[in-house]
Design an enzyme around this catalytic site. Sequence first.
Site, PDB file in Angstrom:
ATOM      1  NE  ARG A  14      -4.077  -1.848   0.492  1.00  0.00           N
ATOM      2  CZ  ARG A  14      -4.109  -3.160   0.280  1.00  0.00           C
ATOM      3  NH1 ARG A  14      -3.101  -3.774  -0.299  1.00  0.00           N
ATOM      4  NH2 ARG A  14      -5.174  -3.857   0.613  1.00  0.00           N
ATOM      5  CB  SER A  17      -8.293  -1.895   5.050  1.00  0.00           C
ATOM      6  OG  SER A  17      -8.685  -3.109   4.502  1.00  0.00           O
ATOM      7  CD  GLU A  46      -5.239   0.627   3.107  1.00  0.00           C
ATOM      8  OE1 GLU A  46      -5.592   1.196   2.062  1.00  0.00           O
ATOM      9  OE2 GLU A  46      -5.706  -0.456   3.498  1.00  0.00           O
TER      10      GLU A  46
END
Length: 340
Positions: free
Chosen positions: A161, A233, A336
């Site tokens: 990510r 998420s 995130e």
Amino acid sequence: MITRTADFDLSTRNTFRMKVRCALFVEITAEEDLQELDFASLPKPLMVMGGGSNLLFRGDFPGTVLHVAITGAPAWDPGSGLVTVGAGVVFDAFCDWAAQKDLWGPENLSLIPGECGASAVQNIGAYGVEVKDILADIRAWDTLEGKFVHISPSHCAYGYRTSLFKTDWKGRYIITYVTYRLSADPRPVLDYGGIRKALEGQEVLSPRLIRDTIIGIRNAKLPDPAVTGSAGSFFCNPVVDKAHFERIVSIAKEDNGQDCKVPHFEVGDRIKVPAAWMIEQCGFKGKANGGARVYRNQPLVIVNESGDATPDEIVALENAIIRAVEAKYGVTLHPEVEHI
Ligand code: EPU
């Protein structure tokens, strides 16, 4: 075409549905618009936004939000397997296009919210595939040099990510087109979680079948963005060393009995432990703070359940989770979702 709107309401432009505004919203629909745009005259700071699916606005944004709405049909070259897509194309629409053409590559990434430009910034991933696995080229406006450039994915330091677009290059490049490499030959990736099991009994695999299977799995676990605000998420999954993992296992056994199994995935000589599991173990599954709630089917997701959750309510829940997981397991969860 360049569209400018002052004092713009961003509530339909961020999937968390925070009711915030920005001083100026600029939307462009063609590359040439970037050459025309007088960057110096824009209210600062400048932020480039895709589908707004990985952001948490903490309040009104004092500067300019720029959206690259370059869309249009993917440009496909069967000879090379390369397909070039505008940064503003919805990533899942591209996944659907590939499945329609029976092309392999993005099927495991089906239903991830957001746009193609952001896919290359964030290195989106799901079910054993990351977008870096299929990226071939990125075209962007270099705000430092004032020119268009091609950037090879091998120069972007892609990780879980993350990429240089999120760190050293932050604010420098405005992505206009992304080129992906797709394959007409079958390349199924079935090793993550329940995919193989969900496909049991199927004799012929196709991108369409895998896409439909992934959509089924995601719909069962994740909130429907059309109904409930969230940013997917909320935390990254942490990675710990083996000794730390053993400490987590003994805490889990003390809590749940000796037969307790801690879900985990090996990453080189380290161990990834699902943050969802830790959050659940800390008793946060389904917990609410005002209009915000830890999603019951997947506690890695925080939802704007009421539709009126405030950024502060979400952040208070986030901090409570971080403190609880730290106190129990000595693991610091990192969001995130980008906080603006
Ligand atoms: N788990 C629990 N309790 C739950 C749910 C999950 O303990 O209520 C544990 C289970 O052991 C499960 C494990 O967590 O096996 C992993 O769950 P899941 O497969 O749902 O994946 P995740 O690690 O929680 C990541 C991505 C998702 C992606 C899925 C599938 C991150 C931060 N998230 O979630 O991506 O869809 O894997 O590949 O890596 C996103 O980035 O927004 C996103 C949704």
